[in-house]
Design a protein around this motif. Structure first.
Motif, short mmCIF file in Angstrom:
data_model
loop_
_atom_site.label_atom_id
_atom_site.label_comp_id
_atom_site.label_asym_id
_atom_site.label_seq_id
_atom_site.Cartn_x
_atom_site.Cartn_y
_atom_site.Cartn_z
N MET A 41 0.83 -1.20 0.00
CA MET A 41 0.00 0.00 0.00
C MET A 41 0.87 1.26 0.00
N LYS A 42 1.80 1.26 0.99
CA LYS A 42 2.65 2.43 1.15
C LYS A 42 3.56 2.64 -0.07
N ASP A 43 4.03 1.51 -0.60
CA ASP A 43 4.88 1.58 -1.78
C ASP A 43 4.17 2.26 -2.95
N GLU A 44 2.86 2.04 -2.99
CA GLU A 44 2.08 2.59 -4.08
C GLU A 44 2.17 4.12 -4.08
N ARG A 45 2.14 4.68 -2.86
CA ARG A 45 2.18 6.15 -2.77
C ARG A 45 3.53 6.71 -3.21
N ILE A 46 4.57 6.04 -2.79
CA ILE A 46 5.90 6.54 -3.18
C ILE A 46 6.12 6.33 -4.68
N MET A 47 5.55 5.24 -5.23
CA MET A 47 5.67 5.03 -6.67
C MET A 47 4.96 6.12 -7.46
N GLN A 71 10.25 16.30 -0.97
CA GLN A 71 9.32 17.30 -0.45
C GLN A 71 7.89 16.78 -0.49
N ASP A 72 7.54 16.11 -1.60
CA ASP A 72 6.19 15.54 -1.71
C ASP A 72 5.98 14.45 -0.68
N LEU A 73 7.01 13.63 -0.51
CA LEU A 73 6.93 12.54 0.46
C LEU A 73 6.69 13.10 1.86
N GLN A 74 7.40 14.17 2.16
CA GLN A 74 7.24 14.77 3.48
C GLN A 74 5.86 15.42 3.62
N ALA A 75 5.39 16.04 2.54
CA ALA A 75 4.07 16.68 2.60
C ALA A 75 2.99 15.65 2.90
N GLU A 76 3.17 14.43 2.39
CA GLU A 76 2.16 13.39 2.61
C GLU A 76 2.25 12.77 4.00
N ASN A 77 3.47 12.64 4.51
CA ASN A 77 3.65 11.92 5.78
C ASN A 77 3.95 12.81 6.98
N PRO A 126 11.81 6.24 6.98
CA PRO A 126 13.02 5.56 6.49
C PRO A 126 12.72 4.47 5.46
N GLU A 127 11.63 3.71 5.67
CA GLU A 127 11.37 2.61 4.73
C GLU A 127 11.04 3.15 3.34
N GLN A 128 10.41 4.33 3.30
CA GLN A 128 10.08 4.92 2.00
C GLN A 128 11.33 5.49 1.32
N LEU A 129 12.25 5.99 2.14
CA LEU A 129 13.51 6.48 1.56
C LEU A 129 14.27 5.33 0.92
N LEU A 161 12.73 4.71 -2.37
CA LEU A 161 13.15 5.79 -3.26
C LEU A 161 14.56 5.51 -3.80
N SER A 162 15.44 5.08 -2.91
CA SER A 162 16.83 4.80 -3.28
C SER A 162 16.91 3.71 -4.34
N LYS A 163 16.13 2.64 -4.10
CA LYS A 163 16.14 1.50 -5.02
C LYS A 163 15.61 1.90 -6.40
N LYS A 164 14.46 2.55 -6.40
CA LYS A 164 13.81 2.86 -7.66
C LYS A 164 14.59 3.88 -8.49
N LEU A 165 15.23 4.82 -7.81
CA LEU A 165 15.96 5.87 -8.55
C LEU A 165 17.40 5.45 -8.84
N LYS A 166 17.80 4.34 -8.22
CA LYS A 166 19.20 3.90 -8.30
C LYS A 166 20.15 4.98 -7.77
N VAL A 167 19.71 5.61 -6.69
CA VAL A 167 20.55 6.60 -6.02
C VAL A 167 20.91 5.99 -4.67
N PRO A 168 22.21 5.96 -4.31
CA PRO A 168 22.58 5.34 -3.03
C PRO A 168 21.83 5.98 -1.86
N LEU A 169 21.45 5.15 -0.90
CA LEU A 169 20.73 5.64 0.27
C LEU A 169 21.54 6.70 1.01
N SER A 170 22.87 6.51 0.97
CA SER A 170 23.72 7.49 1.67
C SER A 170 23.55 8.88 1.05
#
Lengths: 164, 606
Positions: A1-7, A25-31, A36-39, A42-51
């Motif tokens: 469910m939650k993944d759907e929102r971040i997608m 910013q959008d993620l923060q506006a919603e939550n 952390p789990e949504q970040l 985000l990291s996985k889908k964008l292929k941007v390191p979590l760090s």
């Protein structure tokens, strides 16, 4: 469910990693904060390191990594507000509720935020409670406004004399 | 071309229906203008009063908010101040019946120039001409005021080089603070090799005490869009960004509306005005980092990274966003462009001084009678701004300093009040023109504390990339904190000066290079205050807690007991109707007694 929102957020920006900040910013506006789990998603889908995501999240003052209180109390700390006593007001609030600037009361009633300047200098000192502006506040009136907050959504109808 | 002489406010427009315009800038809204607007709409529609109620941006007279303007064919324009949802109905009734308004609400008469408190008299409004006059959410009203005419003229009748030449001849310099010549900057981007170029509007107005850009964005968003589109045509950019502070939600909303309208009307997007020129603008909201006002940090932030500045060169004009040539200007700079194209560079450069042309918008605030958003011709003196426009110091106190340029600027003392406003003269004082924040300080201001306030700000906002800024500002702050706590030691002043010069010369970007300015200027002009703190353990401004005490003046105290009741630590004692007394051992110097006393019986012993 939650993944759907971040997608949905990622889709809004066509998964463009350059749009990382608007997505966060959008993620923060919603939550209300950055969960952390949504970040991680985000990291996985964008292929941007979590760090790198945390690198950004901890740099900008508007990002929060923990949930905030039910109410948002923002005290303007711009030059004029400060000259007119905003520092003293902040100290008094912190003492009364045993919090630090930027902190949330233990009962999650409110989060106290300091902002550099809201640009309403003629009305200094300015306090914003849940989006409603209070102008010309004093230590006394600020504490009074906050004491009127309760653990339900506030309507914020208190009236404060106009300062100038 | 329309007649656009110096008194642009004088112009009367043909008005048929009487209009009631409510100033709905963020200041007005904070003072309750939304409530006034809603009440006005309700009252006018239930009573079927034949007037139009409209929204407008910031009128600039922040000290009289909320503001409502009555505009009618017969009476011209009357500006009313201090309007509330309670008094507006009676005012409208009286006006509709007798065409008069109780003089106590009138803050500016029909011709603005005749208005009795002089606020507008010395102003020249170019950038702010539409602010507070048109509905910022209506493109039709903008077009009615010759909006997008400059764009039309530029695209149809001018080449990019013509435009750059015209801007060069106007003498316009960047209004973001540094004062670089706008035309030359555009030329660099135009000349830079590459087909892909970007245009950026820096609306990350981060200086505390500054709200010029906010008011322009909220009050006349189309002027910025038009200015950017002309600039894009000149430099050859296809995509633009407005990087706007997240703390300005109303500005973002109005920009979004304006961008949609401009696209619908063919002023933005593909094939603008049916030519082969295409350009579009996106909004990016900042995320709260002061350093992002610095152009290379802004670029990093736009690319989705931490806002860290980098060494220049290469300058953004050759290697900017995604390493492509990028032109970056401030809000006010772009807002000037349509006027320059429309009225000509000669007209524009007729305002101002030899090296600083045109006007400058200032956010006038602080311990002043009439704070607000003002636009003055370059060459006006600080004294004229503080006394003639601002009406002098509040509650009869003595002027001490005017702070210009925010955390990068400095404090200018009374002896330099005749300094004229232009880039070079202001820089000579040690302050900077900056983006336009002007904060007036009175005798109750502690200049050491002011320096500490700004250093605390820059130290927190330092991105940490370079050592001088990261550690130097921290060490400077520690010394300033020690002095304001009353624990200053010998050599503190010398160490401060040494560190200040090191940070100034050793920092990578503008934030660090200018961070010591508040300290250096207060040391230069108010050194005796530093010395009083260190040598005499005394705070002449009466602000540093450890160096002052609150006392009750027995002659003024009526023994009402209000302070006694309000004191959070029960430090006040006394019988009813007898002078009270503050126990200094318990007092935490919060100042609530002074705030709550109605008889001026509480004083600060300095």
């Amino acid at each position: 469910m939650k993944d759907e929102r971040i997608m949905k957020i990622i889709g809004r920006y066509e998964a463009d990693a350059g749009m990382l900040i608007p997505m966060m910013q959008d993620l923060q506006a919603e939550n209300g904060y950055l969960p952390p789990e949504q970040l991680r998603v985000l990291s996985k889908k964008l292929k941007v390191p979590l760090s790198r995501i945390y690198h950004v999240a901890t740099f900008y003052s508007s990002f929060r990594l923990a949930p905030k209180g039910q109410h948002e109390v923002t005290l303007c700390m711009g030059t004029v507000c400060y000259l007119k006593g905003a520092g003293k007001i902040s100290e008094a609030i912190c003492e009364e509720y045993s919090i630090e600037p930027g902190g949330t009361t233990s009962d999650r009633l409110f989060t106290l935020q300091a902002v550099n300047c809201v640009g309403a200098c003629a009305l200094a000192p300015v306090m914003i409670v849940d989006g409603k502006y209070f102008d010309g506040v004093s230590t006394e009136s600020a504490l009074k406004i906050i004491s009127g907050l309760s653990l339900e959504p506030a309507t914020g109808t208190a009236e404060v004399e106009a300062g100038g | 071309m329309p007649e656009k002489q110096k008194g642009v406010l004088l112009r009367k427009d043909s008005v048929k229906t009487t209009k009631l315009k409510v100033g709905l800038g963020a200041c007005g809204i904070a003072a309750g203008a939304n409530e006034v607007y809603n009440e006005l709409v309700r009252y006018v529609s239930t009573k079927k009063i034949p007037v139009m109620v409209e929204k407008t941006g910031c009128i600039g007279m922040c000290h009289n908010e909320p503001l409502v303007e009555i505009e009618s064919e017969k009476e011209g324009r009357i500006l009313l101040g201090n309007i509330t949802q309670k008094n507006i109905d009676t005012i409208i009734d009286e006006y509709m019946e007798k065409q008069t308004v109780n003089p106590k609400y009138i803050v500016a008469g029909s011709d603005y120039i005749t208005e009795h408190d002089g606020f507008f008299k010395k102003q020249v409004r170019i950038v702010l001409d539409n602010c507070g006059r048109i509905n910022p959410e209506s493109i039709d009203e903008y077009i009615e005021m010759n909006g997008y005419k400059a764009l039309h003229h530029a695209i149809k009748n001018m080449t990019p080089d013509d435009i750059i030449d015209e801007v060069k001849k106007s003498g316009l310099r960047g209004r973001g603070g540094a004062g670089f010549h706008t035309g030359s900057k555009w030329n660099f981007t135009k000349q830079a090799p590459g087909d892909e170029k970007y245009l950026i509007c820096n609306a990350d107005e981060g200086d505390p005490g500054a709200f010029m850009d906010r008011s322009t964005l909220e009050g006349d968003p189309h002027a910025i869009i038009e200015g950017m589109t002309i600039a894009a045509f000149a430099v050859g950019a296809k995509l633009g960004y407005i990087y706007v502070r997240a703390e300005y939600p109303l500005a973002v909303k109005r920009l979004e509306i304006a961008l949609d309208q401009a696209r619908e009307h063919g002023f933005l997007g593909s094939n603008i005005l049916k030519t082969s020129f295409s350009f579009d603008i996106r909004i990016k909201e900042g995320a709260g980092a002061f350093v992002c006002g610095e152009e290379t940090a802004l670029l990093a932030s736009l690319e989705g990274r931490r806002g860290l500045p980098r060494i220049r060169p290469p300058f953004p004009a050759t290697s900017g966003l995604w390493d492509k040539p990028t032109n970056i200007n401030n809000v006010e700079t772009y807002a000037n462009i349509p006027r320059i194209i429309l009225n000509g560079s000669e007209w524009y450069s007729s305002h101002g001084t030899e090296h600083s042309k045109g006007t400058k918008v200032f956010a006038l605030a602080g311990k002043i009678n009439k704070g607000g958003l003002i636009e003055v011709p370059m060459g006006i003196t600080l004294r004229e701004i503080v006394y003639d426009i601002g009406g002098g110091i509040k509650s009869g106190k003595r002027f001490k300093a005017v702070q210009m340029g925010g955390p990068s600027g400095g404090c200018i003392p009374e002896s330099l009040l005749d300094t004229v406003i232009d880039y070079d003269s202001v820089t000579r004082t040690g302050a900077i023109m900056g983006s336009g924040g002007m904060v007036v300080m009175d005798e109750d201001t502690c200049m050491v504390e002011v320096a500490r306030f700004f250093l605390d700000f820059t130290q927190q906002e330092s991105c940490g990339k370079c050592t001088f800024c990261r550690i130097g500002t921290k060490r400077m702050l520690e010394i300033l904190e020690r002095i304001t706590r009353g624990e200053g030691v010998k050599n503190d002043i010398e160490h401060l000066e040494q560190l200040a010069l090191g940070v100034k010369s050793g920092s990578l970007c503008g934030l660090g290079q200018t961070a010591p300015n508040p300290v250096l200027t207060t040391l230069k002009y108010f050194r005796e205050e530093y010395e009083a703190h260190i040598n005499e353990r005394r705070c002449p401004g009466g602000q540093c807690k450890n160096l002052i005490s609150y006392i009750i003046i027995p002659d003024n105290c009526v023994g009402c007991g209000v302070c006694l009741k309000n004191c959070p630590v029960n430090a006040i004692s006394g019988e009813k109707k007898e002078p009270h007394i503050i126990n200094q051992d318990i007092c935490t110097k919060c100042g609530i007694c002074m705030d709550s006393c109605k008889f001026d019986a509480v004083d600060i012993k300095r």
